[in-house]
Design an enzyme around this catalytic site. Structure first.
Site, PDB file in Angstrom:
ATOM      1  N   SER A  53      -5.214 -23.376 -69.941  1.00 37.41           N
ATOM      2  CA  SER A  53      -4.899 -24.744 -69.229  1.00 37.41           C
ATOM      3  C   SER A  53      -4.692 -24.406 -67.905  1.00 37.41           C
ATOM      4  O   SER A  53      -4.553 -25.243 -66.763  1.00 37.41           O
ATOM      5  CB  SER A  53      -3.828 -25.556 -69.687  1.00 37.41           C
ATOM      6  N   LYS A  93       2.936 -30.056 -61.993  1.00 38.48           N
ATOM      7  CA  LYS A  93       2.219 -30.729 -63.227  1.00 38.48           C
ATOM      8  C   LYS A  93       3.231 -31.489 -63.873  1.00 38.48           C
ATOM      9  O   LYS A  93       4.302 -31.201 -64.157  1.00 38.48           O
ATOM     10  CB  LYS A  93       1.892 -29.481 -64.218  1.00 38.48           C
ATOM     11  N   SER A  96      -6.045 -28.214 -69.203  1.00 41.15           N
ATOM     12  CA  SER A  96      -5.461 -29.264 -68.953  1.00 41.15           C
ATOM     13  C   SER A  96      -4.413 -29.539 -67.458  1.00 41.15           C
ATOM     14  O   SER A  96      -4.173 -30.525 -67.116  1.00 41.15           O
ATOM     15  CB  SER A  96      -4.213 -29.559 -69.939  1.00 41.15           C
TER      16      SER A  96
END
Lengths: 484, 95
Positions: free
Chosen positions: A175, A76, A151
């Site tokens: 997330s 990420k 997210s």
């Protein structure tokens, strides 16, 4: 090759059925063909990946066997990667190339992982749909026009479409778990302090926790074992030994007692999700688990408390972005205040500004007690609910999300509607507990996730139950037709 | 307390954000919605409840007073927007 799990990839690499270079080339080709549509990657590190894969092949030829040797993965874009853009989905860090690696990044590199790139995300991890990225929204591989969740939406979409077999994610209010549920994959948010936050761009420091996202619980166990552990560079990192998560995957779950919170199966839960959970409960009963209803009476306060605590900590953490040391700086500042104000206003997007404003308000003189202090007290009540429940049950099962993946733009005009997507995931963050989402069915074409929440440091039990469930179901091995 | 444009303007200044009039009005409306949600907490008596400091009640660890960081100024300044002779540059502060 892309249909294989990390476990089978490791076996195939060790048996020299294919090389890491061939494998990485295959995934890089898949990224090239799918990313224009999915927008799951912000950066693809093709050259360094192929070089690392060749090195891994040399090691494999010598019989070396580190746990992720030659396995392609992605991070990420919140994890600092030395020499590679780390944007955090923001214009503020559009030019930020960190001079150091996050602990998670260096640990996975030491374990032999080959990093294919950095995945898209909501700006500074603030969002539940990945629509808040400066680099554009991510599309859910299971449904055109559907969000992948957020997210960690880029990570979930990338694994869901098998552009990479596993990714890192971070989870502040859901997330990892919410996008895992929306994209039909498995993801675990570990106990707070289990995985180092060093080099992970901070959003809400008392809630943020990194974790793995992959097709199966078995793969998550492999990845978590490489990520977890004490780190002196993170003062909130817990100095507890890391168990062998893979060793307990095969344990029988006969006799396990699982709690079903009444509050998680009440109004607001989509019917197809409720039905999928009932079917999952039946499967687990066949494996010997028993279910009892439990009370979590303060759960309805989780979202209100979270949307005070998280913005408050965000407003404090994001004050570091001042246009002076790194990140975006406005042109021709007239004075210091102008430098701060314009750099921040140009660098941050709408949602991030809203949370900075909310947090600044909640922490300001006269409101601190009413909002932040109150919310921290509510956290204790929510935590106590779980402590009481864990006196009678081994873990808790419920939905990960109230609905399947919604349409792009569906909630973007109403922040409160968007925030309520996190209703089942936030409580584990507030209490610091480990929680996992695993695929358990479909609503039409869209995947559904079940959530398991355990007591502190029981990641091994959560992974064990999810793995046993995945031995008798095949939801986790299904791929969207377009990416099969 | 109602969240109006004046208040949002003041908070924006505290947070060092420069917002135009339309954004200020939008943020005022959105923040009022979120704070209404937060006010659900008011219904709960928390007088006897301690605020949570750390979920596992961990305390701040101490380490030996030894130098653990090396000088990496050049590397850090290589990514700074404006530096000169090892210093970070900002607009003139003192006349």
């Amino acid at each position: 090759m892309h249909k294989q799990t990390i476990s089978s990839i490791r076996r195939a690499l060790a048996a020299r059925e294919y090389s890491s270079a061939e494998l990485c080339q295959h995934f890089l080709d898949r990224i090239d063909s799918a990313n224009p549509e999915l927008n799951a990657f912000i950066t693809v590190t093709r050259e360094s990946a192929l070089a690392a894969a060749s090195q891994a092949d040399e090691q494999l030829a010598k019989g070396a066997s580190s746990p992720l040797l030659g396995v392609p993965l992605a991070h990420k874009d919140i994890f600092c990667t030395r020499g590679v853009l780390t944007s955090c989905g923001s214009r503020m860090l559009e030019n930020f190339v960190p001079p150091y690696d996050a602990t998670v990044v260096s640990r996975m590199q030491s374990a032999g992982a080959v990093i294919l790139g950095k995945t898209n995300m909501d700006e500074f991890a603030m969002g539940s749909s990945n629509e808040n990225s400066f680099f554009g929204a991510v599309t859910n591989p299971w449904g055109e026009g559907r969000v992948p969740g957020g997210s960690s939406g880029g990570s979930a979409a990338a694994v869901g479409a098998r552009l990479v077999p596993g990714c890192t994610g971070t989870d502040t209010g859901g997330s990892i778990r919410q996008p895992a549920a929306f994209c039909g994959i498995t993801g675990i948010k570990p106990t707070y302090g289990r995985v180092s936050r060093y080099g992970m761009v901070a959003f809400a420091s008392s809630l943020d926790q990194g974790g793995p996202m992959a097709a199966t619980a078995e793969d998550c166990a492999t990845l978590l074992a490489c990520m977890a552990g004490h780190d002196p560079r993170d003062s909130t990192s817990i100095d507890e030994p890391v168990p062998d998560y893979s060793a307990s995957l095969g344990d029988s779950i006969n006799g396990l007692k699982i709690g079903l919170p009444k509050q998680y199966f009440a109004a607001g839960l989509d019917d197809t999700i409720a039905a999928a959970l009932q079917a999952a409960i039946s499967e687990l009963e066949k494996l010997g688990a028993s279910f009892v209803e439990v009370e979590l009476p303060n759960q309805h306060l989780a979202v209100p408390a979270y949307y005070i605590v998280a913005p408050a900590e965000c407003s404090s953490n994001l004050s570091r972005f001042d246009g002076v040391r790194y990140g975006h700086r406005c042109d021709d500042p007239a004075d210091l205040e102008d430098l701060y104000k314009r750099s921040r206003s140009e660098g941050f997007g709408h949602e991030v500004k809203r949370r900075i404003l909310l947090g600044t308000y909640a922490l300001s003189t006269g409101y601190y007690d009413a909002y932040y202090l109150k919310a921290q007290k509510i956290r204790n009540l929510i935590s106590r609910d779980f402590t009481t429940a864990f006196e009678t049950v081994d873990m808790i099962l419920g939905p990960t999300t109230p609905t399947p993946a919604f349409e792009l733009g569906a909630n973007s005009s109403d922040p409160v509607a968007m925030y309520l997507n996190d209703i089942y995931t936030i409580p584990a963050n507030l209490a610091g507990l480990p929680a996992l989402s695993a695929p358990c069915g479909f609503s039409g074409e869209l995947p559904i996730g079940l959530q398991l929440v355990g007591n502190y440091f029981t990641e091994n039990k959560l992974l064990n139950v999810a793995h046993q469930y995945q031995q008798v179901t095949d939801w986790h091995s299904q791929l969207p037709a377009r990416f099969a | 307390m109602t969240v109006d444009s004046k208040l949002v303007g003041e908070i924006a200044h505290l947070a060092r954000l420069d917002l135009d009039e339309t954004s200020v009005a939008n943020y005022a409306r959105e923040m009022a919605g979120v704070l209404a949600l937060a006010r659900q907490m008011e219904d709960v008596d928390t007088d006897a409840v301690e605020p949570m400091a750390h979920p596992l009640h961990a305390v701040q660890p101490l380490r030996a007073d030894e130098v653990t960081e090396i000088d990496q100024r050049d590397e850090f300044q290589a990514i700074a927007p404006a530096v000169d002779d090892g210093l970070y540059l900002v607009p003139q502060v003192i006349e």
